[in-house]
Design an enzyme around this catalytic site. Sequence first.
Site, PDB file in Angstrom:
ATOM      1  CB  SER A 119      -0.915  -0.006   1.214  1.00 21.07           C
ATOM      2  OG  SER A 119      -0.141  -0.124   2.383  1.00 21.07           O
ATOM      3  CG  HIS A 140      -3.002  -0.871  -3.014  1.00 22.92           C
ATOM      4  ND1 HIS A 140      -3.349   0.399  -2.632  1.00 22.92           N
ATOM      5  CD2 HIS A 140      -3.019  -1.621  -1.867  1.00 22.92           C
ATOM      6  CE1 HIS A 140      -3.559   0.422  -1.332  1.00 22.92           C
ATOM      7  NE2 HIS A 140      -3.369  -0.792  -0.845  1.00 22.92           N
ATOM      8  CG  ASN A 190      -3.224   4.161   1.411  1.00 22.91           C
ATOM      9  OD1 ASN A 190      -4.334   4.208   1.953  1.00 22.91           O
ATOM     10  ND2 ASN A 190      -2.555   3.039   1.289  1.00 22.91           N
TER      11      ASN A 190
END
Length: 294
Positions: A119, A140, A190
């Site tokens: 990640s 991912h 993220n």
Amino acid sequence: MAIEKLGVVGCGLMGSGIAQTAAQAGLHVTVREVSTELIDKGFANIDKSLARLLQRGTLTAVERDAARNRLQRTTKLEDLAGCDLIIEAITEQLAAKRELFRALDQVCRPQTIYASNTSSLSITEMAVATRRPECFVGLHFFNPVPIMKLVEVIRTIATDPRVYEEVAALAGRLGKTAVRTSDRTGFVVNRLLVPYLLDAVRALEEGVAAIPDIDQAMKLGCGHPMGPLTLLDFVGLDTTYYIANIMYDEFKERRFAPPPLLKRMVTAGWNGRKSGRGFYDYSDPENPKPMALV
Ligand code: CAA
């Protein structure tokens, strides 16, 4: 080369979800873990998830059995030798991942594609540990993998465009939508999600609102399925703390800096749902209670 045989290394939360999703989509999947105990635990999670899908009518019993029959388990890396694509989902440590890919190079054909489910770690740093950086991508997935529709497909400057397109097309075959992104720390999700989660902790620290109110505000005000503090407990506070530190190291921007409360909770081992305590107490899992933290 069509991708038909998939290898998955690591059968934790993410690896088991990836293996299950691929088997449901018709691929033959070999999953490798380091011990029989861990692989059995991962397969028990797959069975539980398949049972949930059967119960909600997403899957028939025949489809469940077919998916289950396409899944093989092993503790030997050599059993991945015939795979077209290998997805790594082991612990988030760069050295361990580089070591794994170096070992895979000893057993796999030169055209086997490698992918990492990291990640936040650098895909390029993993790719250069192998003899095939042009056949290396990031893939991912999101938790829970059988339910979440997104896969980030990550290219490095060394990735062969044909390899990249082939892997992006596979995401579609898995029933996911591919978002194309380059190898920049945190990719898309993220980069946006982590500062949001950290800001929720800062809001709590600064006394803006109580835990359930912060969560309700974002659930009802923005239509999110979970509030940020519930999501932190779901993802794992240790995982988020780890990702935030990597992002802070990379960008040196305050928005990625983990707030002191998060650090204290991780130090205390209050990592969220998996450890029974985080922003909520999960002694009664059906009825989590907010913790007294500030
Ligand atoms: N396998 C199979 N089915 C599952 C499942 C699993 N692992 N998890 C949930 N489900 C099913 C449930 O059986 C349920 O089915 P029904 O609708 O038929 O009842 C359905 O999904 C919804 O589940 P729940 O009723 O338990 O609870 P919910 O409605 O709150 O949904 C959720 C759960 C799908 C997790 C939802 O809350 C959600 O989308 N939350 C946000 C998750 C998220 O943001 N994930 C990304 C995290 S970030 C990440 O993963 C990347 C990173 O790098 C950190």
